[in-house]
Write a protein that holds these residues in place. Sequence first.
Motif, PDB file in Angstrom:
ATOM      1  N   GLY A  54      -6.202  -3.818   0.717  1.00  0.00           N
ATOM      2  CA  GLY A  54      -4.857  -4.375   0.780  1.00  0.00           C
ATOM      3  C   GLY A  54      -4.786  -5.612   1.654  1.00  0.00           C
ATOM      4  N   CYS A  62       2.684   1.396  -3.487  1.00  0.00           N
ATOM      5  CA  CYS A  62       1.777   1.625  -4.614  1.00  0.00           C
ATOM      6  C   CYS A  62       1.187   3.024  -4.597  1.00  0.00           C
ATOM      7  CB  CYS A  62       0.657   0.592  -4.615  1.00  0.00           C
ATOM      8  SG  CYS A  62       1.232  -1.049  -5.061  1.00  0.00           S
ATOM      9  N   GLY A  63       1.255   3.705  -3.473  1.00  0.00           N
ATOM     10  CA  GLY A  63       0.738   5.066  -3.411  1.00  0.00           C
ATOM     11  C   GLY A  63       1.424   5.965  -4.418  1.00  0.00           C
ATOM     12  N   GLY A 121     -11.298   6.906   2.561  1.00  0.00           N
ATOM     13  CA  GLY A 121     -10.521   6.384   1.443  1.00  0.00           C
ATOM     14  C   GLY A 121      -9.306   5.606   1.910  1.00  0.00           C
ATOM     15  N   GLY A 122      -8.629   6.127   2.925  1.00  0.00           N
ATOM     16  CA  GLY A 122      -7.471   5.417   3.483  1.00  0.00           C
ATOM     17  C   GLY A 122      -7.875   4.098   4.111  1.00  0.00           C
ATOM     18  N   GLY A 162      -8.697   1.598   1.460  1.00  0.00           N
ATOM     19  CA  GLY A 162      -7.453   1.123   0.857  1.00  0.00           C
ATOM     20  C   GLY A 162      -6.760   0.071   1.704  1.00  0.00           C
ATOM     21  N   VAL A 211       0.297   4.993  -7.940  1.00  0.00           N
ATOM     22  CA  VAL A 211      -1.032   5.521  -8.268  1.00  0.00           C
ATOM     23  C   VAL A 211      -0.920   7.001  -8.629  1.00  0.00           C
ATOM     24  CG1 VAL A 211      -3.315   6.063  -7.325  1.00  0.00           C
ATOM     25  CG2 VAL A 211      -2.276   3.828  -6.902  1.00  0.00           C
ATOM     26  N   GLY A 246       0.816  -1.217   0.000  1.00  0.00           N
ATOM     27  CA  GLY A 246       0.000   0.000   0.000  1.00  0.00           C
ATOM     28  C   GLY A 246       0.839   1.252   0.000  1.00  0.00           C
TER      29      GLY A 246
END
Length: 89
Positions: free
Chosen positions: A54, A11-12, A46-47, A50, A15, A8
């Motif tokens: 994950g 990948c931030g 949103g966090g 995510g 993204v 995560g």
Amino acid sequence: QIFSDVAGITCGGAVDALVARLNLPYHNLTLEQLNLRITRVCYTAGGCIGVVIGCLLGMTCLFCMDTEKADRLKKAQELSSVFTTIVDD
């Protein structure tokens, strides 16, 4: 859990790079808008979503695990020893 958290985090940036490459518009929120309660709630939600996604992705390997393998091996060993005992007698 650790792998999904690391994925995560790493990948931030990916993204963000993808969004920039696709020329998607930046949020252009003012400081006042960023400080609104609804903005903070959406950011936190949103966090959380995510992290949940994950973790679920990280747990997919559990579908492939053979949880009964140890029991089968133990039973096979017991049967083998019983068979050997009967045959030797």
